[in-house]
Design a protein around this motif. Structure first.
Motif, PDB file in Angstrom:
ATOM      1  N   LEU A  28       0.820  -1.209   0.000  1.00 16.40           N
ATOM      2  CA  LEU A  28       0.000   0.000   0.000  1.00 16.40           C
ATOM      3  C   LEU A  28       0.856   1.261   0.000  1.00 16.40           C
ATOM      4  O   LEU A  28       0.382   2.332  -0.336  1.00 16.40           O
ATOM      5  CB  LEU A  28      -0.938   0.020   1.214  1.00 16.40           C
ATOM      6  N   ARG A  29       2.113   1.122   0.373  1.00 18.01           N
ATOM      7  CA  ARG A  29       3.025   2.272   0.415  1.00 18.01           C
ATOM      8  C   ARG A  29       4.011   2.269  -0.755  1.00 18.01           C
ATOM      9  O   ARG A  29       4.961   3.033  -0.773  1.00 18.01           O
ATOM     10  CB  ARG A  29       3.774   2.284   1.735  1.00 18.01           C
ATOM     11  N   SER A  30       3.767   1.436  -1.738  1.00 16.07           N
ATOM     12  CA  SER A  30       4.635   1.360  -2.912  1.00 16.07           C
ATOM     13  C   SER A  30       4.668   2.715  -3.622  1.00 16.07           C
ATOM     14  O   SER A  30       3.655   3.426  -3.659  1.00 16.07           O
ATOM     15  CB  SER A  30       4.117   0.295  -3.876  1.00 16.07           C
ATOM     16  N   ALA A  52      -1.543   2.121   7.041  1.00 18.34           N
ATOM     17  CA  ALA A  52      -1.376   2.242   5.587  1.00 18.34           C
ATOM     18  C   ALA A  52      -2.710   2.538   4.902  1.00 18.34           C
ATOM     19  O   ALA A  52      -2.762   3.320   3.954  1.00 18.34           O
ATOM     20  CB  ALA A  52      -0.757   0.972   5.025  1.00 18.34           C
ATOM     21  N   ILE A  53      -3.785   1.938   5.397  1.00 13.87           N
ATOM     22  CA  ILE A  53      -5.113   2.194   4.828  1.00 13.87           C
ATOM     23  C   ILE A  53      -5.507   3.646   5.068  1.00 13.87           C
ATOM     24  O   ILE A  53      -5.967   4.341   4.157  1.00 13.87           O
ATOM     25  CB  ILE A  53      -6.158   1.224   5.416  1.00 13.87           C
ATOM     26  N   VAL A  54      -5.306   4.114   6.284  1.00 13.43           N
ATOM     27  CA  VAL A  54      -5.633   5.510   6.616  1.00 13.43           C
ATOM     28  C   VAL A  54      -4.787   6.467   5.772  1.00 13.43           C
ATOM     29  O   VAL A  54      -5.287   7.502   5.309  1.00 13.43           O
ATOM     30  CB  VAL A  54      -5.470   5.773   8.132  1.00 13.43           C
ATOM     31  N   SER A  55      -3.542   6.121   5.525  1.00 14.83           N
ATOM     32  CA  SER A  55      -2.689   7.002   4.720  1.00 14.83           C
ATOM     33  C   SER A  55      -3.216   7.131   3.287  1.00 14.83           C
ATOM     34  O   SER A  55      -3.044   8.171   2.658  1.00 14.83           O
ATOM     35  CB  SER A  55      -1.241   6.538   4.737  1.00 14.83           C
ATOM     36  N   LEU A  56      -3.871   6.089   2.777  1.00 12.27           N
ATOM     37  CA  LEU A  56      -4.456   6.173   1.436  1.00 12.27           C
ATOM     38  C   LEU A  56      -5.578   7.199   1.360  1.00 12.27           C
ATOM     39  O   LEU A  56      -5.821   7.795   0.311  1.00 12.27           O
ATOM     40  CB  LEU A  56      -4.983   4.817   0.977  1.00 12.27           C
ATOM     41  N   LEU A  57      -6.266   7.415   2.470  1.00 11.15           N
ATOM     42  CA  LEU A  57      -7.322   8.427   2.493  1.00 11.15           C
ATOM     43  C   LEU A  57      -6.758   9.816   2.207  1.00 11.15           C
ATOM     44  O   LEU A  57      -7.457  10.684   1.699  1.00 11.15           O
ATOM     45  CB  LEU A  57      -8.014   8.458   3.866  1.00 11.15           C
TER      46      LEU A  57
END
Length: 119
Positions: free
Chosen positions: A3-5, A39-44
């Protein structure tokens, strides 16, 4: 880690996989226990609408579980979810709204949502 790629296509494919996995309660617990929330929250917070909507759907799915509701808020999901309510993309707004609705079922979260300006 995917998710952080730095590659958008890798992030999106990983998000789709988590989105599908987050539909079952066993996987919900595993996603949280294995440290997936940050990582999910960072995608927001990205500028990519597709990643934002995938992250909002994952959190919507995870927030159905009462054990997960508080953890999602503790990871800082409220502010970016509230911000997505102002997205130019209707589907992103909808998914963020449903995730916030699910999170608001918890009284502690409801209070925090008011503090964060959700209403």
């Amino acid at each position: 880690a995917l998710l952080r790629s730095p590659q958008l296509v890798v992030q999106e494919q990983a998000a789709v996989i988590l989105r599908n996995l987050s539909l079952t309660s066993d996987n919900e617990r595993n996603i949280i226990q294995e440290g997936g929330l940050p990582a999910i929250v960072s995608l927001l917070r990205t500028n990519e609408p597709r990643l934002q909507v995938h992250a909002a759907v994952i959190l919507r799915n995870l927030s159905v579980n009462s054990d997960s509701e508080v953890k999602i808020v503790q990871e800082g999901a409220l502010k970016p979810l509230i911000a997505l309510l102002r997205s130019k993309h209707e589907v992103t707004q909808e998914q963020a709204a449903v995730a916030l609705r699910n999170l608001s079922i918890n009284a502690t979260n409801e209070h925090k949502m008011v503090q964060e300006g959700a209403i």
